[in-house]
Write a protein that holds these residues in place. Structure first.
Motif, mmCIF file in Angstrom:
data_model
loop_
_atom_site.group_PDB
_atom_site.id
_atom_site.type_symbol
_atom_site.label_atom_id
_atom_site.label_comp_id
_atom_site.label_asym_id
_atom_site.label_seq_id
_atom_site.Cartn_x
_atom_site.Cartn_y
_atom_site.Cartn_z
ATOM 1 N N CYS A 1 -6.896 2.041 -4.407
ATOM 2 C CA CYS A 1 -5.876 2.220 -5.458
ATOM 3 C C CYS A 1 -6.531 2.657 -6.763
ATOM 4 C CB CYS A 1 -5.077 0.936 -5.670
ATOM 5 S SG CYS A 1 -4.022 0.514 -4.294
ATOM 6 N N ASN B 1 0.991 3.855 -3.146
ATOM 7 C CA ASN B 1 0.438 5.188 -2.929
ATOM 8 C C ASN B 1 1.497 6.233 -2.608
ATOM 9 O OD1 ASN B 1 -2.614 4.857 -3.039
ATOM 10 N ND2 ASN B 1 -2.022 3.185 -1.684
ATOM 11 N N GLN C 1 -4.124 4.501 -9.259
ATOM 12 C CA GLN C 1 -2.896 3.749 -9.481
ATOM 13 C C GLN C 1 -3.153 2.399 -10.153
ATOM 14 O OE1 GLN C 1 -3.830 5.183 -6.717
ATOM 15 N NE2 GLN C 1 -2.171 6.296 -5.720
ATOM 16 N N CYS D 1 0.841 -1.205 0.000
ATOM 17 C CA CYS D 1 0.000 0.000 0.000
ATOM 18 C C CYS D 1 0.870 1.246 0.000
ATOM 19 C CB CYS D 1 -0.920 -0.001 1.212
ATOM 20 S SG CYS D 1 -1.883 1.506 1.399
#
Lengths: 318, 434
Positions: free
Chosen positions: A183, A68, A186, A64
């Motif tokens: 997400c 991010n 992304q 994560c």
């Protein structure tokens, strides 16, 4: 030429228009924007976390943070001469941590359980209901995302969220609201599943359509009755339902998932105001009534002012 | 002319229209005192603009709202609701005596709102995005925060400012030359023509945003103790605003008139006391009806810490409500002052408690305002007090006798000198011995 409209015709017209307006309001009220029990969109995606499978390896946290671009949480070193401190050891969700695995241990006994915390992606999120300019919104597939150019930083989302998820960058001059967005930019947009579910080695957290995940969770409960707390899925109904679902071996409250009613907070907060403020009807009616009374009193006031000025020569003061 | 013979007794109307405070220097010790606090607070507030929020406040992710929002805006604008309470009583419910104190209400209300809005500007983290407010299609119509964000600045900048405009124009008229006078005389009828419409707006808007301040807390749901979390919170917030507004104007008039040794008008005070008592009763009726309907009355008398807070707040409102029914009390300035303070405290407690004290987020965390946070809040309040102190001397705010109008241009043009060594009667002493 004067229009020949009798009083009866005028009255009929007014009643007719009023009726049409009322039925319009009633029919639009049927399509409630914040129903008490929202229904998930057919394409809504989510995650299912099962803490009887989770080993607490925290691979999801690293994934994560990497995906991010989140900075590492650093604990100050005990002795700066020996080390630079412990890296990436968040205590809870914060402005540097969108996803966390926490360990719960029973006071006496060896019973323990993990819990993964991140945004629940509610079906009717309180943060979205409260956000004044729609910076937080329910995006495609039901992901709750944040838009930096619309956010004024009022932090109403933090006050509203029943799961205490959105976090604010208190240490930044240009602060952002930090929370899990599944997400969205992304990975989700590129047809990839969120980083945390992808890396999970034991499939304790899995990604999928909410309807399928719910079915899967119920199957697990049916396969092993008594294994899961209260034989139910957390998130199916909580706060109107969430797109992240939980199965737990211990009580949900013990691992930090709050006990909530099954009505959406957005419904509770807007059920009256959404009717009163529809097309500004409430304020317009209040203005009409007050205005009529004030206009009448104003005329009286003016007459009195003229009388006083005639008697004393003193002009009236507003 | 001032004396009206009513039922054999002579009643003197001391409060008939606004008259500036004259024969008093503008720069006083108290002005310097409040000015210094205001300067300190504003300097810190400016420093906050170029600094992140973190080092300036005790706020955290669990208690994301600190005193700038919960006290300066959500609580103090209740005290600033005097223009709503007094204006509605005067213009809608025909309590015509209250017209004389409207300007005091307007000025204090304007200052509370203006400082509250400035506080809000320093509290939000990304103020540069606020320009989105001019694009209605970006509004989230379901958000109480949006309602407050649109309605409050609009009310303060347009409606309160318009209502206060006559005070400013009047000074320009009485100090101006003939050309200014003729221009203003040409404007006067235009202002009077739109005045009733503007004051209608000036009541509708605060009804909307004062109730929306309560609606803000609905979304917090179970985080707020059930004694305060109720679907009628918007109504209660509005009623508390009316209660605090009328109470604060009463308090302010008494304090300021005594400070400047101006006569008091027992008839108007009687009316104000009556308004305060009625608004207290209205609030309590809704408060208890709601607790009974929701079945939370038992919690109110559980005598734990939350119940103690509830009982304190209720007692502070119930006492003035009941005692002010007595006409003799309403006509005794000392008692009226004490009861107005009591009512205001009760109303303020009701508005403040659910934002912080009775607010418990899922995560265990603590909030106590940091020193700069407190100093900035004190600074805004001091700024309001200093501005009020100056304004009552330059503008016809405080109520006075109509006979003073004949000397008005002289009063407005008066040169202010340092006071001669006159014997000051401390107002607190004169109040307590009255």
């Amino acid at each position: 030429m004067r229009l020949a409209i009798t009083r009866r015709q005028l009255l009929k017209g007014i009643i007719g228009a009023g009726g049409a307006l009322a039925s319009g309001v009633a029919s639009s009220a049927l399509a409630e924007e914040h129903p008490a029990h929202p229904v998930a969109a057919p394409d809504a995606v989510g995650m299912l976390y099962d803490n009887t499978i989770c080993t607490g390896c925290r691979a999801c946290m690293t994934a994560c943070s990497e995906t991010n671009n989140l900075p590492a949480e650093r604990l100050c070193p005990i002795d700066p001469a020996i080390s630079t401190g412990l890296w990436d050891v968040p205590a809870d969700l914060d402005s540097k941590t969108k996803n966390i695995i926490k360990l719960y241990r029973e006071k006496d006994g060896d019973n323990f359980a993990f819990v993964k915390r991140q945004c629940m992606h509610c079906l009717d999120p309180a943060c979205v209901t409260g956000c004044p300019f729609g910076a937080l919104k329910k995006n495609t597939w039901g992901a709750v995302t944040w838009n930096s150019s619309l956010c004024i930083g009022c932090r109403y989302c933090e006050v509203g969220c029943p799961f205490d998820v959105p976090k604010f960058q208190w240490d930044k001059w240009n602060p952002k609201i930090v929370k899990c967005e599944l997400c969205f930019d992304q990975r989700l947009k590129k047809n990839q599943e969120p980083a945390c579910t992808e890396v999970c080695p034991t499939h304790a957290v899995i990604f999928g359509k909410r309807s399928e995940l719910l079915q899967k969770a119920k199957q697990r409960i049916a396969d092993a009755p008594g294994k899961y707390f209260e034989d139910r899925v957390y998130g199916e109904h909580e706060a109107g339902g969430t797109q992240v679902l939980y199965l737990s071996s211990v009580a949900f409250e013990k691992i930090g998932l709050p006990k909530l009613g099954d009505t959406s907070l957005g419904h509770y907060a807007t059920k009256v105001s959404s009717v009163l403020y529809r097309w500004l009807s409430g304020p317009i009616i209040v203005a009409g009534v007050l205005g009529a009374i004030i206009k009448r009193n104003w005329k009286r006031h003016e007459a009195e002012a003229v009388r006083v000025q005639k008697e004393t020569g003193v002009p009236e003061q507003l | 002319m001032n004396a009206h013979d009513t039922a054999g007794s002579t009643l003197v109307n001391h409060w008939q229209c606004g008259v500036p405070v004259y024969r008093e220097p503008v720069v006083t010790t108290s002005l310097l005192f409040f000015g210094a606090w205001a300067a300190l607070g504003l300097t810190l507030a400016l420093a906050r603009v170029v600094s992140p929020l973190g080092p300036f406040s005790g706020m955290n992710d669990a208690y994301a709202w600190g005193i700038w929002k919960s006290f300066n805006v959500m609580t103090l604008t209740a005290l600033g609701s005097g223009p709503l309470a007094i204006g509605m009583a005067a213009w809608v419910f025909n309590r015509t005596k209250l017209h004389a104190v409207m300007r005091t209400a307007l000025l204090s209300g304007f200052l509370f709102y203006a400082t509250g809005l400035v506080a809000l500007g320093g509290d939000v983290g990304r103020p540069w995005n606020f320009w989105n407010v001019i694009l209605p299609w970006r509004w989230n119509a379901h958000s109480a925060m949006l309602e407050v964000a649109v309605c409050m600045p609009l009310y303060c900048a347009i409606f309160l400012a318009f209502e206060s405009l006559p005070m400013l124009l009047e000074r320009i008229y009485y100090t101006g030359d003939r050309r200014v006078k003729t221009t203003l005389l040409r404007w006067a009828p235009k202002i009077r023509r739109i005045y009733p419409y503007m004051i209608t707006g000036a009541y509708v808007l605060p009804i909307m945003h004062q109730s929306s301040l309560g609606a803000l807390l609905l979304l917090a749901g179970d985080k707020i103790n059930p004694l305060w979390q109720t679907p009628v919170l918007p109504v209660l917030y509005l009623l508390a605003a009316i209660l605090c507004g009328s109470g604060f104007v009463t308090f302010l008039l008494l304090i300021v008139c005594l400070h400047f040794s101006r006569p008091l008008d027992i008839g108007v005070l009687n009316e104000l006391g009556n308004l305060l008592s009625v608004s207290c009763f209205l609030f309590l009726t809704v408060r208890f009806a709601d607790l009974i309907v929701r079945g939370q009355l038992g919690r109110a008398f559980a005598f734990d810490s939350m119940s103690a807070l509830f009982l304190l707040e209720t007692a502070l409102i119930l006492i003035p409500a009941a005692v002010l029914r007595n006409r003799t009390v309403r006509k005794t300035p000392r008692r009226l002052l004490l009861l107005a303070i009591t009512a205001c405290l009760g109303g303020l407690l009701f508005r403040y408690i659910p934002t912080t004290v009775a607010f418990s987020p899922a995560h265990r965390a603590r909030y106590f305002p940091s020193t700069p946070e407190l100093l900035i809040t004190i600074g805004y309040i001091s700024l309001g007090m200093a501005a009020f102190g100056i304004a009552v001397k330059y503008f016809a705010v405080l109520p006075g006798e109509i006979s003073d109008w004949n000397r008005m241009s002289k009063i407005f043009r008066e040169k202010r000198r340092a006071p001669k060594a006159k014997k000051e009667t401390p107002w607190l002493v004169s109040l307590l011995t009255r």
